[in-house]
Design an enzyme around this catalytic site. Structure first.
Site, mmCIF file in Angstrom:
data_model
loop_
_atom_site.group_PDB
_atom_site.id
_atom_site.type_symbol
_atom_site.label_atom_id
_atom_site.label_comp_id
_atom_site.label_asym_id
_atom_site.label_seq_id
_atom_site.Cartn_x
_atom_site.Cartn_y
_atom_site.Cartn_z
ATOM 1 N N LYS A 11 -24.892 27.462 -3.963
ATOM 2 C CA LYS A 11 -24.027 26.390 -3.488
ATOM 3 C C LYS A 11 -24.707 25.012 -3.514
ATOM 4 O O LYS A 11 -25.922 24.910 -3.658
ATOM 5 C CB LYS A 11 -23.570 26.714 -2.060
ATOM 6 C CG LYS A 11 -22.664 27.935 -1.973
ATOM 7 C CD LYS A 11 -22.232 28.172 -0.539
ATOM 8 C CE LYS A 11 -21.297 29.342 -0.399
ATOM 9 N NZ LYS A 11 -20.855 29.506 1.001
ATOM 10 N N TYR A 51 -11.227 29.571 -3.843
ATOM 11 C CA TYR A 51 -11.221 29.994 -2.440
ATOM 12 C C TYR A 51 -9.814 30.106 -1.858
ATOM 13 O O TYR A 51 -9.641 30.075 -0.639
ATOM 14 C CB TYR A 51 -12.071 29.031 -1.601
ATOM 15 C CG TYR A 51 -13.557 29.239 -1.783
ATOM 16 C CD1 TYR A 51 -14.197 30.354 -1.261
ATOM 17 C CD2 TYR A 51 -14.321 28.328 -2.496
ATOM 18 C CE1 TYR A 51 -15.549 30.567 -1.432
ATOM 19 C CE2 TYR A 51 -15.693 28.524 -2.682
ATOM 20 C CZ TYR A 51 -16.296 29.642 -2.150
ATOM 21 O OH TYR A 51 -17.646 29.848 -2.316
ATOM 22 N N PHE A 59 -11.196 26.240 8.040
ATOM 23 C CA PHE A 59 -12.334 25.656 7.326
ATOM 24 C C PHE A 59 -12.069 25.436 5.831
ATOM 25 O O PHE A 59 -12.925 24.919 5.114
ATOM 26 C CB PHE A 59 -13.588 26.530 7.485
ATOM 27 C CG PHE A 59 -13.418 27.944 6.982
ATOM 28 C CD1 PHE A 59 -13.527 28.244 5.632
ATOM 29 C CD2 PHE A 59 -13.158 28.978 7.871
ATOM 30 C CE1 PHE A 59 -13.377 29.543 5.171
ATOM 31 C CE2 PHE A 59 -13.006 30.282 7.424
ATOM 32 C CZ PHE A 59 -13.116 30.560 6.065
ATOM 33 N N THR A 93 -23.800 35.571 7.010
ATOM 34 C CA THR A 93 -23.208 34.251 6.772
ATOM 35 C C THR A 93 -23.801 33.202 7.697
ATOM 36 O O THR A 93 -24.113 32.090 7.282
ATOM 37 C CB THR A 93 -21.676 34.311 6.951
ATOM 38 O OG1 THR A 93 -21.159 35.286 6.036
ATOM 39 C CG2 THR A 93 -21.028 32.975 6.686
ATOM 40 N N ARG A 104 -30.312 33.300 3.190
ATOM 41 C CA ARG A 104 -29.737 32.452 4.227
ATOM 42 C C ARG A 104 -30.706 32.189 5.373
ATOM 43 O O ARG A 104 -30.719 31.095 5.937
ATOM 44 C CB ARG A 104 -28.420 33.035 4.705
ATOM 45 C CG ARG A 104 -27.341 32.894 3.621
ATOM 46 C CD ARG A 104 -26.053 33.545 4.017
ATOM 47 N NE ARG A 104 -24.992 33.269 3.053
ATOM 48 C CZ ARG A 104 -23.975 34.070 2.836
ATOM 49 N NH1 ARG A 104 -23.856 35.207 3.521
ATOM 50 N NH2 ARG A 104 -23.055 33.749 1.961
ATOM 51 N N ASN A 114 -24.467 27.447 3.607
ATOM 52 C CA ASN A 114 -25.327 28.623 3.716
ATOM 53 C C ASN A 114 -25.935 29.069 2.383
ATOM 54 O O ASN A 114 -26.321 30.214 2.222
ATOM 55 C CB ASN A 114 -24.582 29.770 4.395
ATOM 56 C CG ASN A 114 -23.339 30.194 3.646
ATOM 57 O OD1 ASN A 114 -23.194 29.926 2.457
ATOM 58 N ND2 ASN A 114 -22.436 30.865 4.338
ATOM 59 N N HIS A 117 -23.031 32.301 -2.252
ATOM 60 C CA HIS A 117 -21.804 33.083 -2.126
ATOM 61 C C HIS A 117 -22.008 34.346 -2.939
ATOM 62 O O HIS A 117 -22.655 34.324 -3.983
ATOM 63 C CB HIS A 117 -20.607 32.304 -2.699
ATOM 64 C CG HIS A 117 -19.407 33.161 -2.967
ATOM 65 N ND1 HIS A 117 -18.421 33.359 -2.034
ATOM 66 C CD2 HIS A 117 -19.053 33.899 -4.057
ATOM 67 C CE1 HIS A 117 -17.505 34.164 -2.546
ATOM 68 N NE2 HIS A 117 -17.866 34.502 -3.765
ATOM 69 N N GLU A 128 -13.630 37.356 -9.468
ATOM 70 C CA GLU A 128 -14.490 36.174 -9.364
ATOM 71 C C GLU A 128 -15.286 35.946 -10.646
ATOM 72 O O GLU A 128 -15.445 34.803 -11.081
ATOM 73 C CB GLU A 128 -15.415 36.304 -8.156
ATOM 74 C CG GLU A 128 -14.673 36.196 -6.844
ATOM 75 C CD GLU A 128 -15.569 36.267 -5.622
ATOM 76 O OE1 GLU A 128 -15.080 35.917 -4.540
ATOM 77 O OE2 GLU A 128 -16.754 36.667 -5.741
#
Length: 140
Positions: A11, A51, A59, A93, A104, A114, A117, A128
């Site tokens: 990320k 997402y 969120f 998470t 993480r 975090n 994914h 995905e």
């Protein structure tokens, strides 16, 4: 256990801090192979599409904005029980709950930022992976 493939995303919070190599080393040290990888910049619309499962969650908007804030590294990991192994290597998470040595625990800045994914099931992994990669790009 069967050989599987799973999607992994490094990320924006991690790519901004040049952690791609360190994170990839953790995957490889755990016995996962990177069979496809590319660095991309998501648009907010693309992040929203990816997402979409979270669209009703509070969120969602913040997540889409964050995922479009800087480049990400999308990759396909392969190995025995790759989905579970990836999730183990990533850690919980919430970085406060993540086991020592996990991605993480070491690199996440918050629950939202975090660092990684990973797909959570075989069906999700298939969807995905197809979102980001064509079959020609999977070179395991």
């Amino acid at each position: 256990m069967a050989t599987e493939r799973t999607l992994s995303i490094i990320k924006p919070d991690a790519t901004k801090r040049n952690l791609t190599g360190k994170i990839n080393a953790k995957f490889e040290d755990a016995g996962l192979r990177i069979v496809a990888q590319k660095r991309i910049q998501l648009t907010p619309a693309q992040a929203g599409q990816f997402y979409a499962v979270h669209k009703e969650r509070p969120f969602y908007g913040e997540l889409c904005e964050f995922m479009a804030s800087a480049p990400v590294v999308v990759q396909v990991l392969e190995g025995e029980g790759a989905i579970a192994k990836n999730r183990e290597v990533m850690g919980a998470t919430n970085p406060a709950d993540a086991a020592p040595g996990t991605i993480r625990a070491e690199f996440a800045e918050s629950v939202g930022e975090n660092s990684v994914h990973g797909s959570d099931a075989p069906e999700t992994a298939k969807e995905e992976i197809a979102f980001f990669f064509s079959g020609l790009e999977l070179v395991g």
